[in-house]
Design an enzyme around this catalytic site. Sequence first.
Site, PDB file in Angstrom:
ATOM      1  CG  HIS A 387      -2.115  -0.837   1.098  1.00 13.50           C
ATOM      2  ND1 HIS A 387      -3.261  -0.453   0.473  1.00 13.50           N
ATOM      3  CD2 HIS A 387      -2.323  -2.111   1.498  1.00 13.50           C
ATOM      4  CE1 HIS A 387      -4.147  -1.437   0.512  1.00 13.50           C
ATOM      5  NE2 HIS A 387      -3.605  -2.460   1.130  1.00 13.50           N
ATOM      6  CE  LYS A 578      -7.406  13.590  -0.326  1.00  9.66           C
ATOM      7  NZ  LYS A 578      -7.299  12.359  -1.071  1.00  9.66           N
ATOM      8  NE  ARG A 579      -5.119   9.882   9.639  1.00 12.06           N
ATOM      9  CZ  ARG A 579      -4.850   9.035  10.626  1.00 12.06           C
ATOM     10  NH1 ARG A 579      -5.683   8.029  10.891  1.00 12.06           N
ATOM     11  NH2 ARG A 579      -3.794   9.179  11.377  1.00 12.06           N
ATOM     12  CE  LYS A 584      -3.761  10.669   2.660  1.00 10.38           C
ATOM     13  NZ  LYS A 584      -4.534   9.972   1.606  1.00 10.38           N
ATOM     14  CB  THR A 686     -10.593   4.514  -2.125  1.00 13.31           C
ATOM     15  OG1 THR A 686     -10.334   4.853  -0.758  1.00 13.31           O
ATOM     16  CG2 THR A 686      -9.812   3.272  -2.522  1.00 13.31           C
ATOM     17  CE  LYS A 690     -14.338   6.041  -0.049  1.00 15.19           C
ATOM     18  NZ  LYS A 690     -13.724   6.437   1.233  1.00 15.19           N
TER      19      LYS A 690
HETATM   20  C1  PLP Z   1     -12.417   6.671   1.531  1.00 10.55           C
HETATM   21  C2  PLP Z   1     -11.983   7.072   2.860  1.00 10.55           C
HETATM   22  C3  PLP Z   1     -10.633   7.328   3.104  1.00 10.55           C
HETATM   23  C4  PLP Z   1      -9.581   7.300   2.026  1.00 10.55           C
HETATM   24  O1  PLP Z   1      -9.530   8.568   1.420  1.00 10.55           O
HETATM   25  P1  PLP Z   1      -8.322   8.991   0.453  1.00 10.55           P
HETATM   26  O2  PLP Z   1      -8.780  10.298  -0.094  1.00 10.55           O
HETATM   27  O3  PLP Z   1      -8.237   7.944  -0.615  1.00 10.55           O
HETATM   28  O4  PLP Z   1      -7.105   9.098   1.271  1.00 10.55           O
HETATM   29  C5  PLP Z   1     -10.251   7.693   4.377  1.00 10.55           C
HETATM   30  N1  PLP Z   1     -11.149   7.793   5.372  1.00 10.55           N
HETATM   31  C6  PLP Z   1     -12.466   7.576   5.166  1.00 10.55           C
HETATM   32  C7  PLP Z   1     -13.420   7.721   6.305  1.00 10.55           C
HETATM   33  C8  PLP Z   1     -12.932   7.195   3.915  1.00 10.55           C
HETATM   34  O5  PLP Z   1     -14.228   6.963   3.729  1.00 10.55           O
END
Ligand code: PLP
Length: 843
Positions: A387, A578-579, A584, A686, A690
């Site tokens: 990952h 996101k985190r 990022k 991911t 979404k």
């Molecule tokens: C999808 C998701 C992530 C991953 O987000 P990225 O933008 O791909 O880092 C992290 N936390 C939650 C709660 C998510 O639903």
Amino acid sequence: MLNEDLLAGDRRSGATHADDRQTFRVPPAPAVPPSEDAVTLLRDAILNKLAYALGRTPATARDRDWFAATALALRDRVVDACLASPAPAVPNKRVYYLSAEFLIGRLLSDMMGNLGLADTARAALAQLGVDLDAVAGAEPDAALGNGGLGRLAACFMESLASLAIPAYGYGIRYDHGLFRQLIEDGVQREVPETWLAEGNPWEFERPEAACSVGFGGEVAMTVQPDGSIRRVWRPAETVRAVPHDTTVLGWRAKHVNVLRLWQARAEEPVDLGRFNGGDHVGAVAERSRAEAISRVLYPSDSTPAGHELRLRQEFFFTSASLQDLVRRHVAERGDLRSLPDHAAIQLNDTHPAIAVPELMRLLVDEHGLSWEDAWHVTTHTLAYTNHTLLPEALETWPVELMERLLPRHMQIIYLINWMHLESLSKHGRVDAGSLAAVSLIDETHGKRVRMGHLAFLGARRVNGVSALHTELMRQTVFAPLHALDTDKIVNKTNGITFRRWLHNANPGLTRLAVEAVGARVLDDPGALDGLAAFAEDAGFQARYAAVRRGRKEALARVVKERTGIRLDPGALFDVQIKRIHEYKRQLLNILETVALYQAILAEPHRDWPARVKIFAGKAAPSYHQAKLIIRLASDVAKRVNADPAVAGRLTVAFVPNYSVSLAEAIIPAADLSEQISTAGLEASGTGNMKLALNGALTIGTLDGANIEIKEHVGDDNIFIFGLDAAGVQATKAEPGYAARAIAASPRLKAALDLIASGGFSPGEPDRFRPLLDEVTGPDRYLLTVDFDDYWRAQRAVDAAWRRPHGWWRAAILNTARTAWFSSDRTMREYAEDIWRVRVGPGA
Ligand SMILES: *Cc1c(COP(=O)(O)O)cnc(C)c1O
């Protein structure tokens, strides 16, 4: 938040931001109301659970009680589906998905949706005077993960069940999931999360299937009757692993799998001798030590915590899971040499990489297989998903710690390594220099075991999670190992489950899609491409825009409640959720926000489109730079939102406590998706999928799955900027780039100066010094180099937003063309190429 509320929002808002030609004339599919019998039946079942399982009456029941009663009633239906399943009790082959994290979120709407009972449940509760949305809102998030990696595991579990692939998920039942984030004066404070405080109605405890996991001790040798030597691990300490099973229901309730999470318990609950001797605390010390293993999720998402407890957690759930599946195999098939024919074990990252020596130990020491047979079984059963290639995130463990905690495993690792290096040198495939690169032991920072290398050697297939990431695996971290076996690394681009991220999170959009292209879109996301035919249709655009508008109004209410900040639902909602991590580049987004603020102040009469910048995300508690980024976002929000000169044009909000539930509220309301990592550093992402599925346009770099999203949605429907991965490498080879970039960009310099002068931290100009020192100094993440092109791309976004017809066309095409990012597709690929398991009937 569930259907009807949002649909009401759709009705309220009417057409927005689309011209008024109404041509979309597909007759709505007749809504099938739930049958009266079904409603009565479910209502009575819920009342039953409320009385007999919870001991409550409707008069005294709180939302949380109604939730538990509803969940228990639905769980019965899942069990019924299980019992009615045509799947054989002993399938030919099972998938075992080992993951230290499952970021599940709430399960109620998942279960209702997949049972086809959402409307029935709403009607049943309504008869009792109870609102389903309030009930659903009372469910705590199961936050047994940090971010993308854990959420991926949860999406995969749902897709495996929907594809009727027999599978178990294995992980840890943490008492406390990811911390709850409070923001106090811009500062993140972590408080413990307590999802189990009132019990968990979804799970079944299975004490009869418990097993013991050892730690420490020594390795004894015994001579067998045939003269061979057998090694026996005598652990100094053992911990009980008790499984808790949650059913994972597939779409249309066709198949049920199990997520088995292990809880750590002491072998003896209390030391009676000490207790009776008056040492009441000491009497349970052993118990506390054992139970600490499943106490909390490590709140670090990309750096390995250097803690012994973390290694204990990893070995705990890996060993329990392997013991469990070995026991099942022996009971069903007898001979362990056939394990690869009937089991495929996927290691989600290196957290369960200790499976390699543990499976060898079980096979050789406990079940008497020869080393060669055991190695064949191991390397034909295990597969490993990588990952991250970030050097600080590659897991290694000190040999000294391994020897102390897992002495037998360390012996096995040395033996695997010796055989691996021997065979290479025998075949003349390495020289002294490259031996060090392929060795399982890293000797450069004290002796450490490289868990990625270990997983690589023990696996039949190793996969990356996007095309770019997989290519970089081959070229960088795993290049020396790849050269030895060029077939081993394969790509499996991540995916998301559409049941959660489209059907349940965005029922309005789902209903619109069903009206436009038919109900088969619910079973076959590929049918979404039929929406492309309506992309130019003004009537359809208006409907699509109205759905978005309803969700933006709903999100505005959430943000108002949580932060006090008022959002204009007519503004462009620009989201980065996101985190929080330097790679990022939330900081790049904040710098652009500051520059935009300055630009609006400088040219107040230009037609700046109204924009709302929404941030959400947690920082690891010890990650100071990330916490400072949160503080800066909050401080910028404070000044910008209070400045009447930009009112109605720019608003900034940091929404606290990012979670799956919050993601479900934000994503359908997003117009713009920020995916702006330094190219080469985001393995896949991911969140990008979404958001694109829900019709947000992406502004992003050529990184991770953004590249594949661009290929699917088309260059005209995405905003790409910045250096690509090769450009990043080339730039890094020429130090001094940050100073040059700042000198060349007055806009960037002005933004940095405003922050450095205390513009957002009155009286404390040094507050953000560590962030500025990084950006103006080493700038490891190349913010300065990408800034101007990012600014250009954002202004292209402004221009596109001013042309609603084109904007909604692009949004609809994003929804129409992202079906490929369904995790059903991802799981099919794993099934075919990695696990060699049949996709079940009806899938
Ligand atoms: C999808 C998701 C992530 C991953 O987000 P990225 O933008 O791909 O880092 C992290 N936390 C939650 C709660 C998510 O639903």
